[in-house]
Design a protein around this motif. Structure first.
Motif, PDB file in Angstrom:
ATOM      1  N   ILE A  72       0.768  -1.211  -0.078  1.00 60.38           N
ATOM      2  CA  ILE A  72       0.109   0.066  -0.054  1.00 60.38           C
ATOM      3  C   ILE A  72       0.853   1.283   0.195  1.00 60.38           C
ATOM      4  O   ILE A  72       0.755   2.241  -0.534  1.00 60.38           O
ATOM      5  CB  ILE A  72      -0.801  -0.081   1.345  1.00 60.38           C
ATOM      6  N   GLY A  73       2.133   1.185   0.424  1.00 51.31           N
ATOM      7  CA  GLY A  73       3.014   2.135   0.557  1.00 51.31           C
ATOM      8  C   GLY A  73       3.801   2.437  -0.661  1.00 51.31           C
ATOM      9  O   GLY A  73       4.456   3.646  -0.849  1.00 51.31           O
ATOM     10  N   LYS A  74       3.490   1.847  -1.851  1.00 52.94           N
ATOM     11  CA  LYS A  74       4.017   2.008  -3.064  1.00 52.94           C
ATOM     12  C   LYS A  74       3.106   2.758  -3.918  1.00 52.94           C
ATOM     13  O   LYS A  74       3.631   2.507  -5.266  1.00 52.94           O
ATOM     14  CB  LYS A  74       4.569   0.813  -3.628  1.00 52.94           C
ATOM     15  N   LYS A  75       2.121   2.769  -3.653  1.00 52.87           N
ATOM     16  CA  LYS A  75       0.834   3.359  -4.650  1.00 52.87           C
ATOM     17  C   LYS A  75       0.873   4.709  -4.771  1.00 52.87           C
ATOM     18  O   LYS A  75      -0.188   5.182  -5.511  1.00 52.87           O
ATOM     19  CB  LYS A  75      -0.456   2.552  -4.196  1.00 52.87           C
ATOM     20  N   GLY A  76       1.582   5.775  -4.163  1.00 53.16           N
ATOM     21  CA  GLY A  76       1.500   7.098  -4.373  1.00 53.16           C
ATOM     22  C   GLY A  76       0.375   7.824  -3.405  1.00 53.16           C
ATOM     23  O   GLY A  76      -0.055   7.044  -2.406  1.00 53.16           O
ATOM     24  N   ASN A  77      -0.052   8.881  -3.859  1.00 55.16           N
ATOM     25  CA  ASN A  77      -0.932   9.665  -2.888  1.00 55.16           C
ATOM     26  C   ASN A  77      -2.368   9.414  -3.309  1.00 55.16           C
ATOM     27  O   ASN A  77      -3.161  10.106  -2.380  1.00 55.16           O
ATOM     28  CB  ASN A  77      -0.464  11.033  -3.010  1.00 55.16           C
ATOM     29  N   SER A  90      -1.391  11.778   5.148  1.00 58.20           N
ATOM     30  CA  SER A  90      -0.066  11.727   5.735  1.00 58.20           C
ATOM     31  C   SER A  90       0.354  10.457   5.578  1.00 58.20           C
ATOM     32  O   SER A  90       0.000   9.409   5.660  1.00 58.20           O
ATOM     33  CB  SER A  90      -0.173  12.467   7.198  1.00 58.20           C
ATOM     34  N   ARG A  91       1.799  10.449   5.981  1.00 60.23           N
ATOM     35  CA  ARG A  91       2.630   9.443   5.746  1.00 60.23           C
ATOM     36  C   ARG A  91       3.906   9.324   7.011  1.00 60.23           C
ATOM     37  O   ARG A  91       4.511  10.409   6.991  1.00 60.23           O
ATOM     38  CB  ARG A  91       3.274   8.844   4.486  1.00 60.23           C
ATOM     39  N   VAL A  92       3.795   8.346   7.734  1.00 58.19           N
ATOM     40  CA  VAL A  92       5.253   8.051   8.404  1.00 58.19           C
ATOM     41  C   VAL A  92       5.579   6.793   8.068  1.00 58.19           C
ATOM     42  O   VAL A  92       4.977   5.586   8.098  1.00 58.19           O
ATOM     43  CB  VAL A  92       4.740   8.144   9.843  1.00 58.19           C
ATOM     44  N   ILE A  97       2.921   4.286   8.888  1.00 58.57           N
ATOM     45  CA  ILE A  97       1.456   4.827   9.121  1.00 58.57           C
ATOM     46  C   ILE A  97       0.907   5.435   8.007  1.00 58.57           C
ATOM     47  O   ILE A  97       1.771   6.416   7.603  1.00 58.57           O
ATOM     48  CB  ILE A  97       1.429   5.364  10.428  1.00 58.57           C
ATOM     49  N   LEU A  98      -0.072   5.255   7.380  1.00 59.43           N
ATOM     50  CA  LEU A  98      -0.785   5.866   6.445  1.00 59.43           C
ATOM     51  C   LEU A  98      -1.917   6.476   7.173  1.00 59.43           C
ATOM     52  O   LEU A  98      -3.004   5.783   7.422  1.00 59.43           O
ATOM     53  CB  LEU A  98      -0.878   5.131   5.020  1.00 59.43           C
ATOM     54  N   ALA A 239      -9.337   6.847   7.569  1.00 58.26           N
ATOM     55  CA  ALA A 239      -8.766   5.363   8.166  1.00 58.26           C
ATOM     56  C   ALA A 239      -7.304   5.825   8.444  1.00 58.26           C
ATOM     57  O   ALA A 239      -6.545   6.534   7.704  1.00 58.26           O
ATOM     58  CB  ALA A 239      -9.064   4.179   7.344  1.00 58.26           C
ATOM     59  N   VAL A 240      -6.689   4.842   9.361  1.00 57.64           N
ATOM     60  CA  VAL A 240      -5.494   4.998   9.634  1.00 57.64           C
ATOM     61  C   VAL A 240      -4.757   3.298   9.227  1.00 57.64           C
ATOM     62  O   VAL A 240      -5.463   2.450   9.890  1.00 57.64           O
ATOM     63  CB  VAL A 240      -5.052   5.336  10.674  1.00 57.64           C
ATOM     64  N   TYR A 241      -3.979   3.407   8.364  1.00 53.55           N
ATOM     65  CA  TYR A 241      -3.396   1.840   8.266  1.00 53.55           C
ATOM     66  C   TYR A 241      -1.923   2.008   8.538  1.00 53.55           C
ATOM     67  O   TYR A 241      -1.182   2.885   8.292  1.00 53.55           O
ATOM     68  CB  TYR A 241      -3.538   1.665   6.616  1.00 53.55           C
TER      69      TYR A 241
END
Length: 280
Positions: A72-77, A90-92, A97-98, A239-241
């Motif tokens: 999921i972190g490789k899919k852009g904004n 936002s992203r950490v 954390i997304l 949501a937060v993933y």
């Protein structure tokens, strides 16, 4: 055999987590003694932790978590599923954390709440010592579970989460809905299982959590990641993933989190826990 007289930061975090889940300090100290800790050291360490005193720890480099970017972190904004456009707010990266917007529509949130209301029961936790589910003062919400593909709405949500995370629907636990009233909370905890409670025949370890907010909370109810300095304010449909498991079977202790007490209004959330493999 020489008794153990030192404590790792990971063990300290586990003790705090276990205390928050209602396990007595005496039970924890007894468990430490059975594992080879010096009795006096075990009890003194527990007294310090209960009293919020600082405690010297040793760092265990062999347990250092190796970060990997989940799919999921490789899919852009902007992330597109077959039926939804989801925005990354936002992203950490450490811990991963997304914060996502428009994971569910307002109508889907409302329908999920209505389907859940008459099935709520006091929330339980898995006791890290015994593996049994129980009610504790550290988790004061009410909740219920849907079975996998229980109805059309649940199936649609499960498929959407599967597309977002690139994980099979069968790797996810049944969708859980939680309701927090004024003053209710979930103290600091991890979503992954203790190593001795992982069942490889039931999907193995949890590796990620999709936490979806179903209503607007007037005050309170934030999701806080204290080690990352992150606080997520509930917003309906967002949501937060967070991801805490890697390909080396490690778990990320930076992912410790809590739900702040609701101070005005109420809070509704839906949770999907994702495992390493198929559960069903």
């Amino acid at each position: 055999m020489e008794k153990i007289r030192q404590i790792s930061s990971e063990l300290r975090d586990w003790i705090i987590h276990t205390l928050n889940n209602g396990v007595s300090p005496v039970a924890i100290a007894d468990a430490m003694i059975k594992k080879g800790f010096d009795p006096k050291f075990a009890y003194e360490s527990l007294f310090k932790i209960v009293g919020n005193e600082s405690i010297k720890t040793i760092e265990t480099t062999q347990n250092q978590y190796t970060y990997e970017i989940p799919e999921i972190g490789k899919k852009g904004n902007l992330i597109y599923t077959s039926d939804q456009e989801v925005k990354v707010l936002s992203r950490v990266d450490k811990p991963f954390i997304l914060h996502l917007d428009h994971v569910l529509s307002e109508d889907e949130c409302d329908e999920l709440i209505q389907l859940s209301k008459n099935r709520l029961q006091p929330s339980r936790i898995v006791d890290p010592t015994t593996g049994e589910e129980k009610v504790t003062p550290g988790r004061t919400s009410k909740g219920m579970y849907f079975t996998l593909k229980e109805n059309q709405l649940i199936t649609k949500i499960e498929n959407r989460i599967s597309e977002l995370t690139n994980t099979p629907v069968e790797n996810g636990e049944g969708l859980q809905v939680l309701n927090y009233d004024i003053g209710e909370e979930y103290k600091q905890h991890f979503d992954f299982f203790p190593a001795n409670k992982v069942d490889p025949t039931k999907g193995g370890q949890r590796v990620g959590t999709m936490l979806i907010y179903l209503n607007e909370v007037i005050a309170g109810g934030e999701t806080v990641f204290p080690k990352a300095g992150v606080s997520i304010v509930p917003k309906k449909g967002s949501a937060v993933y967070f991801h805490y498991g890697n390909s080396e079977n490690q778990v990320d202790r930076m992912s410790v989190h809590s739900s702040v007490p609701v101070s005005k209004g109420e809070k509704w959330v839906a949770t999907k826990w994702i495992r390493q493999g198929r559960i069903y």
